[in-house]
Design an enzyme around this catalytic site. Sequence first.
Site, mmCIF file in Angstrom:
data_model
loop_
_atom_site.group_PDB
_atom_site.id
_atom_site.type_symbol
_atom_site.label_atom_id
_atom_site.label_comp_id
_atom_site.label_asym_id
_atom_site.label_seq_id
_atom_site.Cartn_x
_atom_site.Cartn_y
_atom_site.Cartn_z
ATOM 1 N N ASP A 309 113.489 -12.004 25.411
ATOM 2 C CA ASP A 309 113.685 -10.594 25.653
ATOM 3 C C ASP A 309 113.272 -9.796 24.222
ATOM 4 O OD1 ASP A 309 114.247 -8.288 26.799
ATOM 5 O OD2 ASP A 309 116.143 -8.066 25.899
ATOM 6 N N GLU A 350 121.594 3.322 12.583
ATOM 7 C CA GLU A 350 120.542 4.306 13.034
ATOM 8 C C GLU A 350 120.874 5.601 12.213
ATOM 9 O OE1 GLU A 350 122.115 2.332 14.822
ATOM 10 O OE2 GLU A 350 120.766 1.740 16.411
ATOM 11 N N PHE A 379 130.984 9.421 17.493
ATOM 12 C CA PHE A 379 130.277 9.138 18.774
ATOM 13 C C PHE A 379 131.433 8.728 19.418
ATOM 14 C CE2 PHE A 379 128.954 5.812 21.458
ATOM 15 C CZ PHE A 379 127.783 6.380 22.104
ATOM 16 N N SER A 380 131.356 8.826 20.864
ATOM 17 C CA SER A 380 132.156 8.658 21.762
ATOM 18 C C SER A 380 131.602 7.963 23.394
ATOM 19 C CB SER A 380 132.967 9.807 22.607
ATOM 20 O OG SER A 380 133.588 9.608 23.806
ATOM 21 N N ALA A 381 131.967 6.914 23.604
ATOM 22 C CA ALA A 381 131.232 6.245 24.726
ATOM 23 C C ALA A 381 131.406 7.050 26.024
ATOM 24 C CB ALA A 381 131.990 4.967 25.167
ATOM 25 N N MET A 385 127.389 11.517 22.243
ATOM 26 C CA MET A 385 126.932 12.336 21.181
ATOM 27 C C MET A 385 128.011 12.272 20.028
ATOM 28 S SD MET A 385 126.213 16.080 22.900
ATOM 29 C CE MET A 385 127.943 16.293 23.212
ATOM 30 N N SER A 386 127.391 12.553 18.843
ATOM 31 C CA SER A 386 128.114 12.865 17.727
ATOM 32 C C SER A 386 127.833 14.159 16.984
ATOM 33 C CB SER A 386 128.068 11.512 16.549
ATOM 34 O OG SER A 386 126.634 11.718 16.319
#
Length: 684
Positions: A309, A350, A379-381, A385-386
């Site tokens: 992959d 990132e 950041f939230s699952a 977003m953050s």
Amino acid sequence: MIKSNSFISKEVFYQSLIQSFYKLSPKAVFKNPVMASVWLGSLLLFLEITYHLTKDMFKSLDLFILIWLVLTVLFANFAEAVAEGRGKARADSLKKTRSSTIAKKVKSAGDKEFSEVSSAELILNDIVYVEAGSAIPGDGEVVLGIASVDESAITGESAPVIRESGGDRSAVTGGTKVLSDFLYIRITSSPGQSFLDKMISLIEGASRQKTPNEIALGIVLTSLTFLFGLAVVTLIPLSEFVAKQIGTDWNLRFSIWLALFVCLIPTTIAALLSAIGISGMERLIRYNVIAKSGKAVEAAGDINVLLLDKTGTITLGNREARQFYPTEKYTEEELADAAQLSSLSDETPEGRSIVVLAKQRFSIRERNLNEFDVDWIPFSAFNRMSGVEIRKQGNLIRNIRKGAIDAIRKYIESQGGTFPKSVETKAEEIARRGSTPILVAENQEILGIIELKDIVKGGLKERFSHLRKMGIRTVMITGDNPLTAAAIAAEAGVDDFIAEATPERKLERIKEEQKNGRLVAMIGDGTNDAPALAQSDVGVAMNTGTQTAREAGNMIDLDSNPSKLIEIVEIGKQLLMTRGALTTFSIANDVAKYFAILPALFHPLQSLNVMKLSSPESAILSAVIFNALIIPALIPLALRGVKFEPKSTDSALAKNIFLYGGGGILLPFVGIKLIDIIISGGSL
């Protein structure tokens, strides 16, 4: 004394020592025909010695030979026990992660009411609710919710992973821990049949089957044992004839015949064969890869084609910020300023790369925010977003969000803003060339897009080159368009690629390769990979993948690190090389022992006794002692394996013949002579 940093721990050493005696039982020893013949011969010699004691015909040489023949069997048992013990040590560490926990059982996903039960009481298809801070009570599939999960107890990796309903990240393992949000999980295993239970069983060797090569070699060794037995029998009348001619009482009595027989048959490789096979699986375990059978490890050593992959295997997986694309109303510097500000608290690779890019392009550095009230939005699952909210004297002066397209679109629309068509078009363009678009918004408007690009791993080109030298062709699989796929394939140095890959295309390619007589390895983690994993000769499933993928593969990578496929191939090659090297050594060793001791045993051959062995008795005993001691001496090599070097089959064969064949010929002459010197002063 065995130290903890040696190739086996103290605990494994002592446990293996005990197991060596347990394995003297007929049921255990007769699984190995060659060692069974030594065991049976030792029993007959013991009975003969007992009989001679009653008749006052006892000879100390017979007793010494018996002792060393028994030690030969014990050393073979010890080699196998050590290999098993090293694997079981890993199983014991996994067992510690199993514990009975309290589960919150619900009637259906989304229910707020639950009943508390023991995890041991859960059955197939039960639904449980797991909130942040709680352990997942059993293997299952996420049916509702999204959360970050700590799987370090299983994989050893400290970084949490995201688990959510649907897609290829829905499988969870019992004993792991939910860190954020919540999950509703459908239990997919019965008590005692969890993924962890199965893995422990596999590691302990309960399900290990002999590979085709092991079976074939076992047949060859059994046949050689029978033929060599007949060959030694012919020496009995010869010895009697010689004794009459020269007028001596020396004859080939049973203990001498048995010693010659054991020294001639391939006891060395027979003693270590099982340990080599088990250690191949154990070496994989050290990489946190569990093989469901020894056959899978061996097949890995014979593969011709690797299907890899792209993301996480060819590329780092951690993307890097490469470019800022502002919308018409904003400048690139304004976009970079907002992107950098929203990334200051983002510790992901990132996020850090965005800060670095803003600094490089516009010299934007971390600014002093002490005079402001700053609320960092992690950041939230759940919302993907953050961002950051900056206030001064209670007034909101900046409200920035950074995240995926769908997440930012939803956020902007919830604030009453609109999502520009031009942004969507640009994001699609970036995505088509294999990069990832990240949007930055402030208040109700989109400022622009950050392009995150996959980075090809360093050193892969050289590793693929090594595989190519071994005759293994590498094929990259990706969902990217052909242009992007071709660029990454060229940069990585793979031999071929499959772009815009579908499950049907993967399966078709594997069947095509196999039809042409090639062995194929495949790696995957999703339900759509399951057909290809099942079809391939070596199917490596990621532990983070779906239950379907894990069941389809014949290997499971607990770390979910696809790049380890290369190590799997190397270990498979190493297993085959080790078996070939020790087989070559064993056969050469057996031939050399005969040429070393036969001249000392038979008077007409005394002129060939170049080693000047002291007597026929010391010669035969020295050979038996050497034959026994060489087994434990080679255990480290059998367990660690021959050093892997990417060579052609012809080169590997030449090395085996020169190094191990030559060593097998020379070592017995040296060893038998040294032992003869040590024991020649004793009375036999």
